[in-house]
Design an enzyme around this catalytic site. Structure first.
Site, mmCIF file in Angstrom:
data_model
loop_
_atom_site.group_PDB
_atom_site.id
_atom_site.type_symbol
_atom_site.label_atom_id
_atom_site.label_comp_id
_atom_site.label_asym_id
_atom_site.label_seq_id
_atom_site.Cartn_x
_atom_site.Cartn_y
_atom_site.Cartn_z
ATOM 1 N N SER A 177 0.850 -1.193 0.000
ATOM 2 C CA SER A 177 0.000 0.000 0.000
ATOM 3 C C SER A 177 0.881 1.236 0.000
ATOM 4 O O SER A 177 2.037 1.183 0.448
ATOM 5 C CB SER A 177 -0.888 0.025 1.248
ATOM 6 O OG SER A 177 -1.541 1.272 1.388
ATOM 7 N N TYR A 192 -1.795 -0.685 10.542
ATOM 8 C CA TYR A 192 -1.935 -0.925 9.104
ATOM 9 C C TYR A 192 -0.706 -0.438 8.346
ATOM 10 O O TYR A 192 -0.144 -1.158 7.510
ATOM 11 C CB TYR A 192 -3.187 -0.223 8.588
ATOM 12 C CG TYR A 192 -3.435 -0.417 7.112
ATOM 13 C CD1 TYR A 192 -4.029 -1.585 6.632
ATOM 14 C CD2 TYR A 192 -3.086 0.568 6.192
ATOM 15 C CE1 TYR A 192 -4.255 -1.767 5.274
ATOM 16 C CE2 TYR A 192 -3.305 0.390 4.832
ATOM 17 C CZ TYR A 192 -3.900 -0.769 4.382
ATOM 18 O OH TYR A 192 -4.106 -0.941 3.029
ATOM 19 N N LYS A 196 1.959 -2.739 6.122
ATOM 20 C CA LYS A 196 2.179 -2.598 4.681
ATOM 21 C C LYS A 196 3.638 -2.259 4.364
ATOM 22 O O LYS A 196 4.153 -2.654 3.304
ATOM 23 C CB LYS A 196 1.226 -1.555 4.108
ATOM 24 C CG LYS A 196 -0.232 -2.000 4.128
ATOM 25 C CD LYS A 196 -0.437 -3.314 3.377
ATOM 26 C CE LYS A 196 -1.877 -3.759 3.344
ATOM 27 N NZ LYS A 196 -2.069 -5.024 2.576
#
Length: 285
Positions: A177, A192, A196
Site C-alpha cells: 500500500s 496498518y 504494509k
C-alpha cells in the site's frame, strides 16, 4: 508449463513468422492462480482479470460460502470463450484463514493435486483497523500484523514451496500500500501502515531468496482505491473522501478495475525480468 518462444527483434532477425506476439505476453491460458482476499474488492477484481486472461483462479477468503456477487462473477468467468487445448478459465472458491500456516500449505498442495500446477499467487488478504497510537490495544495491533504480514508470508510460502517442487517459474504478487511508504495525516493507522511497510520489504527479501529458483516476487502499492473496506471508514467521517481525493492529482479515488493491468503484467510473461519491485500506483500532492 512450456516456455513460450522468445518474442521481439531477436526472433524477427532469426526469421520468425510475421505474427503479433505482444498480446500473447499477458496470456495466462493453462495457468493456475491463487488469490487470497478473493471474495470481494481488489482480490475479486484481480481474480476475474486473471480468469479473463485464461487462468484457472482459486479465490480464498474467510466466508464459509461465497455471496451472490461472487457467484455472478464466477458465472461470467465460466462463460468466457474456451481456448482449445487448454484448461477452461474459471473461478473456484475456498474458505480458508491465511493466518493458519499449515492450512495454507495444505490448500496449495490440494490445488496442485487437482490442477497439476500453481503458476501465480496474489497474496492480497488484509484488514484495516484504526486506533490512537498511544492507546492501541495489543490484541488489535497483533491481529492486523497477523493477517496483513504473517498471512501474506504463509500464502507466499504455500505457493513458493509448490513452485519450487514442480520447477515452475512462477510469479508471487503481494498487496502492499502507499501507506507503507507515506503516512496518512489525521488517520490512526499505525498498525496498518506498519504492516504494509513490512509487506514491501518482504517482497524484496523473498525476491532475493527465490530468484535462483526461478520464482519472481513483486508488490503492488495502490493509493486510495474505493472498495467496501475503504467505504467502511469513509462513511464514518463525512467529507473525508473529498479531502483525500484532493491529495491526488486526478482528484479522485482509484477503482479496483484500474489495478487489473499491473496485476496481469506481474502475473504474466510480460514481466519476466521484474522481481523485487514495488509497483507504486499513487501520487500524493
Amino acid at each position: 508449463m512450456s516456455t513460450p518462444p522468445r518474442p521481439g527483434v531477436a526472433a524477427v532477425v532469426a526469421g520468425a513468422a510475421s505474427v503479433r506476439t505482444a498480446p500473447s505476453l499477458v496470456d495466462l491460458s493453462g495457468r493456475v492462480a491463487l488469490v487470497t482476499g478473493g471474495h470481494r474488492g481488489i482480490g475479486l477484481e484481480i481474480a476475474l482479470a486473471l480468469a479473463e486472461a485464461g487462468a484457472v483462479v482459486y479465490c480464498l477468503d474467510l466466508p464459509a460460502k461465497p455471496d451472490d456477487e461472487w457467484l455472478a462473477v464466477q458465472r461470467f468467468a465460466g462463460a468466457l470463450p474456451k481456448v482449445p487445448g487448454q484448461k477452461n478459465a474459471r473461478l473456484e472458491y475456498i474458505s480458508g484463514d491465511v493466518t493458519n500456516q499449515a492450512m495454507m500449505w495444505s490448500v496449495v498442495e490440494d490445488i496442485v493435486a487437482r490442477e497439476g500446477s500453481i503458476d501465480v499467487c496474489f497474496a492480497n488478504a488484509g484488514i484495516l483497523h484504526g486506533a490512537e497510537c498511544l492507546e492501541y490495544p495489543a490484541e488489535d495491533f497483533k491481529k492486523v500484523l497477523d493477517i496483513n504480514v504473517s498471512g501474506v508470508l504463509f500464502t507466499a510460502q504455500a505457493a513458493g514451496r509448490q513452485m519450487e517442487k514442480l520447477g515452475i517459474p512462477g510469479s508471487i504478487i503481494l498487496t502492499a500500500s502507499m501507506s507503507g511508504t507515506i503516512t496518512n495525516p489525521n488517520q490512526h493507522w499505525v498498525a496498518y501502515n506498519t504492516s504494509k511497510a513490512a509487506v514491501g520489504q518482504m517482497a524484496r527479501s523473498l525476491a532475493c531468496e527465490l530468484a535462483p529458483k526461478g520464482i519472481r516476487v513483486n508488490s503492488i502499492s495502490p493509493g486510495y482505491i474505493f472498495t467496501n473496506m475503504t467505504r467502511s471508514f469513509l462513511d464514518t467521517q463525512p467529507g473525508l473522501k473529498e479531502k483525500l481525493s484532493a491529495q491526488n492529482p486526478m482528484g479522485r479515488f482509484g477503482r479496483p478495475d484500474e489495478l487489473r493491468g499491473v496485476a496481469m503484467w506481474l502475473a504474466s510473461d510480460a514481466s519476466t525480468f521484474c522481481t523485487g519491485s514495488e509497483c507504486v500506483l499513487f501520487v500524493v500532492l
